[in-house]
Design an enzyme around this catalytic site. Structure first.
Site, short mmCIF file in Angstrom:
data_model
loop_
_atom_site.label_atom_id
_atom_site.label_comp_id
_atom_site.label_asym_id
_atom_site.label_seq_id
_atom_site.Cartn_x
_atom_site.Cartn_y
_atom_site.Cartn_z
N PHE A 39 0.84 -1.20 0.00
CA PHE A 39 0.00 0.00 0.00
C PHE A 39 0.87 1.24 0.00
CE2 PHE A 39 -4.11 -2.02 0.67
CZ PHE A 39 -3.72 -3.27 1.12
N VAL A 77 2.27 -1.76 4.51
CA VAL A 77 1.96 -0.35 4.37
C VAL A 77 3.27 0.43 4.42
CG1 VAL A 77 0.71 1.58 5.42
CG2 VAL A 77 -0.24 -0.74 5.55
N CYS A 78 3.51 1.26 3.41
CA CYS A 78 4.77 2.01 3.37
C CYS A 78 4.86 2.96 4.58
CB CYS A 78 4.86 2.83 2.10
SG CYS A 78 6.19 4.04 2.15
N ILE A 79 5.96 2.88 5.29
CA ILE A 79 6.10 3.67 6.52
C ILE A 79 6.16 5.17 6.24
CG2 ILE A 79 8.62 3.41 6.64
CD1 ILE A 79 8.20 3.26 9.75
N ALA A 82 2.79 6.32 5.25
CA ALA A 82 1.88 6.17 6.39
C ALA A 82 2.09 7.28 7.41
CB ALA A 82 2.08 4.81 7.04
#
Lengths: 130, 135
Positions: A39, A77-79, A82
Protein backbone atom coordinates in the site's frame (compact mmCIF):
# COMPACT_ATOMS: atom_id res chain seq x y z
CA UNK A 1 2.34 -17.45 -11.26
CA UNK A 2 3.46 -15.22 -8.40
CA UNK A 3 1.77 -11.83 -8.57
CA UNK A 4 2.70 -8.80 -6.51
CA UNK A 5 0.10 -6.06 -6.10
CA UNK A 6 0.49 -2.34 -5.40
CA UNK A 7 -2.42 -0.13 -4.36
CA UNK A 8 -1.67 3.55 -4.72
CA UNK A 9 -4.97 5.36 -4.30
CA UNK A 10 -7.12 5.87 -1.23
CA UNK A 11 -10.23 3.88 -0.31
CA UNK A 12 -13.74 5.12 -1.20
CA UNK A 13 -12.34 8.14 -3.08
CA UNK A 14 -10.91 5.88 -5.75
CA UNK A 15 -11.75 2.42 -7.04
CA UNK A 16 -8.15 1.14 -6.97
CA UNK A 17 -8.41 -0.73 -3.65
CA UNK A 18 -11.70 -2.36 -4.75
CA UNK A 19 -10.47 -3.37 -8.19
CA UNK A 20 -7.28 -4.76 -6.68
CA UNK A 21 -9.38 -6.76 -4.21
CA UNK A 22 -11.46 -8.34 -6.98
CA UNK A 23 -8.33 -8.94 -9.06
CA UNK A 24 -6.56 -10.70 -6.19
CA UNK A 25 -9.59 -12.85 -5.44
CA UNK A 26 -9.86 -13.85 -9.09
CA UNK A 27 -6.12 -14.54 -9.37
CA UNK A 28 -6.17 -16.74 -6.26
CA UNK A 29 -9.24 -18.59 -7.57
CA UNK A 30 -7.27 -19.34 -10.74
CA UNK A 31 -4.50 -20.89 -8.69
CA UNK A 32 -2.03 -17.99 -8.79
CA UNK A 33 -0.11 -16.88 -5.72
CA UNK A 34 -0.32 -13.39 -4.28
CA UNK A 35 2.38 -13.33 -1.61
CA UNK A 36 2.19 -9.61 -0.88
CA UNK A 37 0.10 -6.50 -1.38
CA UNK A 38 1.88 -3.17 -0.93
CA UNK A 39 0.00 0.00 0.00
CA UNK A 40 1.50 3.29 -1.16
CA UNK A 41 0.50 6.96 -1.63
CA UNK A 42 -3.07 7.39 -0.30
CA UNK A 43 -3.47 3.62 -0.56
CA UNK A 44 -2.07 3.43 2.98
CA UNK A 45 -5.43 4.74 4.22
CA UNK A 46 -6.98 1.34 3.49
CA UNK A 47 -5.15 0.10 6.59
CA UNK A 48 -6.89 2.24 9.21
CA UNK A 49 -9.13 0.26 11.52
CA UNK A 50 -11.00 3.45 12.45
CA UNK A 51 -12.96 3.88 9.25
CA UNK A 52 -16.68 3.32 9.70
CA UNK A 53 -18.41 3.17 6.32
CA UNK A 54 -22.24 2.98 6.25
CA UNK A 55 -23.60 -0.51 7.01
CA UNK A 56 -24.94 -1.02 3.50
CA UNK A 57 -21.56 -0.25 1.88
CA UNK A 58 -18.60 -2.54 1.46
CA UNK A 59 -15.93 -2.24 4.13
CA UNK A 60 -12.69 -2.08 2.19
CA UNK A 61 -10.37 -2.57 5.16
CA UNK A 62 -12.36 -5.58 6.42
CA UNK A 63 -12.42 -7.08 2.93
CA UNK A 64 -8.65 -6.95 2.80
CA UNK A 65 -8.11 -8.15 6.36
CA UNK A 66 -10.33 -11.19 5.73
CA UNK A 67 -8.83 -12.00 2.33
CA UNK A 68 -5.29 -11.72 3.67
CA UNK A 69 -6.09 -13.93 6.65
CA UNK A 70 -7.67 -16.58 4.47
CA UNK A 71 -4.83 -16.71 1.96
CA UNK A 72 -1.81 -15.69 4.01
CA UNK A 73 -1.17 -12.47 2.10
CA UNK A 74 1.49 -10.19 3.55
CA UNK A 75 -0.07 -6.70 3.53
CA UNK A 76 2.60 -4.04 3.81
CA UNK A 77 1.96 -0.35 4.37
CA UNK A 78 4.77 2.01 3.37
CA UNK A 79 6.10 3.67 6.52
CA UNK A 80 7.03 7.00 4.93
CA UNK A 81 3.66 7.36 3.23
CA UNK A 82 1.88 6.17 6.39
CA UNK A 83 3.61 8.64 8.69
CA UNK A 84 2.68 11.58 6.46
CA UNK A 85 -0.96 10.51 6.51
CA UNK A 86 -1.37 9.61 10.18
CA UNK A 87 -1.25 5.82 9.96
CA UNK A 88 0.60 4.40 12.96
CA UNK A 89 1.05 1.01 14.51
CA UNK A 90 1.65 0.53 18.23
CA UNK A 91 5.43 0.80 17.99
CA UNK A 92 5.42 3.87 15.77
CA UNK A 93 2.84 5.64 17.93
CA UNK A 94 5.03 5.11 20.96
CA UNK A 95 8.22 6.09 19.14
CA UNK A 96 6.63 9.29 17.78
CA UNK A 97 4.98 10.17 21.09
CA UNK A 98 1.44 9.87 19.71
CA UNK A 99 -1.52 8.97 21.90
CA UNK A 100 -3.09 6.40 19.57
CA UNK A 101 -2.49 3.91 16.82
CA UNK A 102 -4.85 2.83 14.07
CA UNK A 103 -3.48 -0.03 12.02
CA UNK A 104 -6.00 -2.78 11.33
CA UNK A 105 -5.39 -6.49 11.77
CA UNK A 106 -3.43 -8.10 8.96
CA UNK A 107 -1.53 -4.97 7.91
CA UNK A 108 2.04 -4.22 8.88
CA UNK A 109 4.08 -1.07 8.48
CA UNK A 110 7.43 -1.42 6.77
CA UNK A 111 9.76 0.24 4.29
CA UNK A 112 9.76 0.77 0.55
CA UNK A 113 12.36 -1.97 0.29
CA UNK A 114 9.46 -4.39 0.62
CA UNK A 115 8.01 -2.99 -2.61
CA UNK A 116 11.27 -3.44 -4.52
CA UNK A 117 11.74 -6.91 -3.05
CA UNK A 118 8.24 -7.82 -4.20
CA UNK A 119 9.11 -6.64 -7.71
CA UNK A 120 12.21 -8.84 -7.70
CA UNK A 121 10.56 -11.95 -6.24
CA UNK A 122 7.28 -12.07 -8.19
CA UNK A 123 6.63 -12.94 -11.82
CA UNK A 124 4.35 -9.95 -12.35
CA UNK A 125 3.83 -6.72 -10.49
CA UNK A 126 0.41 -5.19 -10.95
CA UNK A 127 -0.21 -1.64 -9.85
CA UNK A 128 -3.68 -0.26 -9.11
CA UNK A 129 -3.85 3.51 -9.09
CA UNK A 130 -4.57 6.58 -11.14
CA UNK B 1 22.85 -11.68 -7.98
CA UNK B 2 21.12 -13.77 -10.61
CA UNK B 3 17.74 -12.15 -10.17
CA UNK B 4 18.63 -8.69 -11.40
CA UNK B 5 15.61 -7.22 -13.08
CA UNK B 6 14.95 -4.20 -15.25
CA UNK B 7 12.92 -1.68 -13.26
CA UNK B 8 11.31 1.32 -14.92
CA UNK B 9 9.78 4.13 -12.91
CA UNK B 10 7.28 6.01 -15.04
CA UNK B 11 6.68 9.60 -13.99
CA UNK B 12 3.54 11.11 -15.49
CA UNK B 13 2.63 13.92 -13.11
CA UNK B 14 3.86 17.47 -12.53
CA UNK B 15 6.30 17.79 -9.59
CA UNK B 16 3.95 19.76 -7.35
CA UNK B 17 0.19 19.82 -6.92
CA UNK B 18 0.14 16.12 -6.04
CA UNK B 19 2.57 13.95 -4.12
CA UNK B 20 3.17 11.37 -6.85
CA UNK B 21 6.47 12.78 -8.10
CA UNK B 22 8.03 13.07 -4.65
CA UNK B 23 6.91 9.63 -3.53
CA UNK B 24 8.12 8.16 -6.81
CA UNK B 25 11.56 9.62 -6.18
CA UNK B 26 11.53 8.11 -2.69
CA UNK B 27 10.99 4.66 -4.20
CA UNK B 28 13.81 5.23 -6.69
CA UNK B 29 16.24 6.21 -3.92
CA UNK B 30 15.35 3.22 -1.72
CA UNK B 31 15.30 0.91 -4.72
CA UNK B 32 18.81 1.93 -5.70
CA UNK B 33 20.17 -0.10 -2.78
CA UNK B 34 18.85 -3.30 -4.38
CA UNK B 35 21.29 -3.21 -7.32
CA UNK B 36 18.71 -3.69 -10.02
CA UNK B 37 18.87 -2.30 -13.56
CA UNK B 38 16.99 0.95 -12.99
CA UNK B 39 15.65 3.50 -15.46
CA UNK B 40 13.24 6.42 -15.15
CA UNK B 41 10.76 7.58 -17.75
CA UNK B 42 9.25 11.04 -17.90
CA UNK B 43 6.16 11.60 -19.99
CA UNK B 44 2.96 13.65 -20.03
CA UNK B 45 3.20 16.34 -17.30
CA UNK B 46 6.01 14.27 -15.76
CA UNK B 47 8.46 16.13 -18.01
CA UNK B 48 7.93 19.21 -15.80
CA UNK B 49 9.71 17.33 -12.99
CA UNK B 50 13.02 17.92 -14.75
CA UNK B 51 12.65 21.57 -15.75
CA UNK B 52 15.33 23.86 -14.39
CA UNK B 53 15.05 26.89 -12.16
CA UNK B 54 12.32 25.55 -9.93
CA UNK B 55 11.44 27.66 -6.89
CA UNK B 56 8.83 26.34 -4.48
CA UNK B 57 9.13 29.07 -1.83
CA UNK B 58 5.76 30.53 -2.79
CA UNK B 59 3.85 27.31 -2.15
CA UNK B 60 5.59 26.31 1.08
CA UNK B 61 6.63 22.92 -0.23
CA UNK B 62 10.10 21.41 -0.20
CA UNK B 63 11.90 21.73 -3.54
CA UNK B 64 13.13 18.25 -4.43
CA UNK B 65 14.34 19.21 -7.89
CA UNK B 66 18.07 19.05 -6.87
CA UNK B 67 17.63 15.40 -5.86
CA UNK B 68 17.47 14.38 -9.51
CA UNK B 69 21.06 15.57 -9.93
CA UNK B 70 22.17 13.16 -7.18
CA UNK B 71 20.73 10.09 -8.91
CA UNK B 72 24.02 9.44 -10.70
CA UNK B 73 25.63 8.76 -7.31
CA UNK B 74 23.08 5.97 -6.86
CA UNK B 75 23.93 4.42 -10.25
CA UNK B 76 20.64 5.68 -11.64
CA UNK B 77 21.68 7.22 -14.93
CA UNK B 78 19.01 6.39 -17.49
CA UNK B 79 16.43 9.15 -17.48
CA UNK B 80 14.28 8.80 -20.60
CA UNK B 81 12.26 11.88 -21.50
CA UNK B 82 9.58 11.68 -24.17
CA UNK B 83 10.09 14.21 -26.93
CA UNK B 84 6.40 14.50 -27.83
CA UNK B 85 5.48 15.27 -24.22
CA UNK B 86 8.05 18.10 -24.19
CA UNK B 87 6.81 19.49 -27.50
CA UNK B 88 3.16 19.34 -26.49
CA UNK B 89 4.03 21.55 -23.51
CA UNK B 90 6.17 24.02 -25.42
CA UNK B 91 9.36 22.69 -23.83
CA UNK B 92 12.70 21.73 -25.32
CA UNK B 93 15.70 19.89 -23.91
CA UNK B 94 17.18 23.31 -23.04
CA UNK B 95 14.41 23.82 -20.47
CA UNK B 96 15.56 20.76 -18.54
CA UNK B 97 18.20 20.82 -15.84
CA UNK B 98 21.55 19.24 -16.60
CA UNK B 99 21.87 15.86 -14.92
CA UNK B 100 25.24 14.12 -15.26
CA UNK B 101 26.74 10.84 -14.11
CA UNK B 102 30.25 9.42 -14.11
CA UNK B 103 30.60 6.39 -16.37
CA UNK B 104 32.75 3.87 -14.51
CA UNK B 105 33.20 1.86 -17.73
CA UNK B 106 34.66 4.88 -19.53
CA UNK B 107 37.30 6.21 -17.12
CA UNK B 108 34.63 8.01 -15.08
CA UNK B 109 33.82 10.35 -17.94
CA UNK B 110 30.94 12.72 -17.20
CA UNK B 111 27.93 11.93 -19.34
CA UNK B 112 24.36 13.21 -19.47
CA UNK B 113 21.74 11.03 -17.78
CA UNK B 114 18.83 12.54 -19.69
CA UNK B 115 18.06 10.84 -22.98
CA UNK B 116 15.34 12.31 -25.16
CA UNK B 117 13.38 9.56 -26.88
CA UNK B 118 10.38 9.47 -29.17
CA UNK B 119 7.03 8.10 -28.08
CA UNK B 120 7.64 5.00 -30.22
CA UNK B 121 11.06 4.48 -28.60
CA UNK B 122 9.47 4.90 -25.17
CA UNK B 123 7.07 2.08 -26.02
CA UNK B 124 10.03 -0.14 -26.92
CA UNK B 125 11.81 0.76 -23.67
CA UNK B 126 8.69 -0.18 -21.71
CA UNK B 127 8.38 -3.47 -23.55
CA UNK B 128 11.91 -4.43 -22.46
CA UNK B 129 11.21 -4.03 -18.73
CA UNK B 130 10.54 -6.66 -16.10
CA UNK B 131 8.90 -4.34 -13.60
CA UNK B 132 7.17 -1.04 -14.31
CA UNK B 133 6.03 1.24 -11.51
CA UNK B 134 3.79 4.03 -12.67
CA UNK B 135 3.43 7.29 -10.79
Amino acid sequence: MKIGVVISEGPYTHQAADTAYHFVKAALAKGHEVPRVFFYHDGVNVATRLSVPPQDERNIQKNWTELAKEHGIDMVVCIAAAQRRGLLDENEAERQGKDANNIAEGFRISGLGQLIEMGIQTDRLVMFGD
Amino acid sequence: MSDTKKFLYVNRKAPYGTIYALESLEVVLIGAAFEQDVALAFLDDGVFQLTKGQDTAGIGVKNFSPTFRALGDYDVNKLYVERESLEERGLTEDDLQEIMYEDEDDDWAEKPSIRIVSRAEMAEIMAEQDVILSF
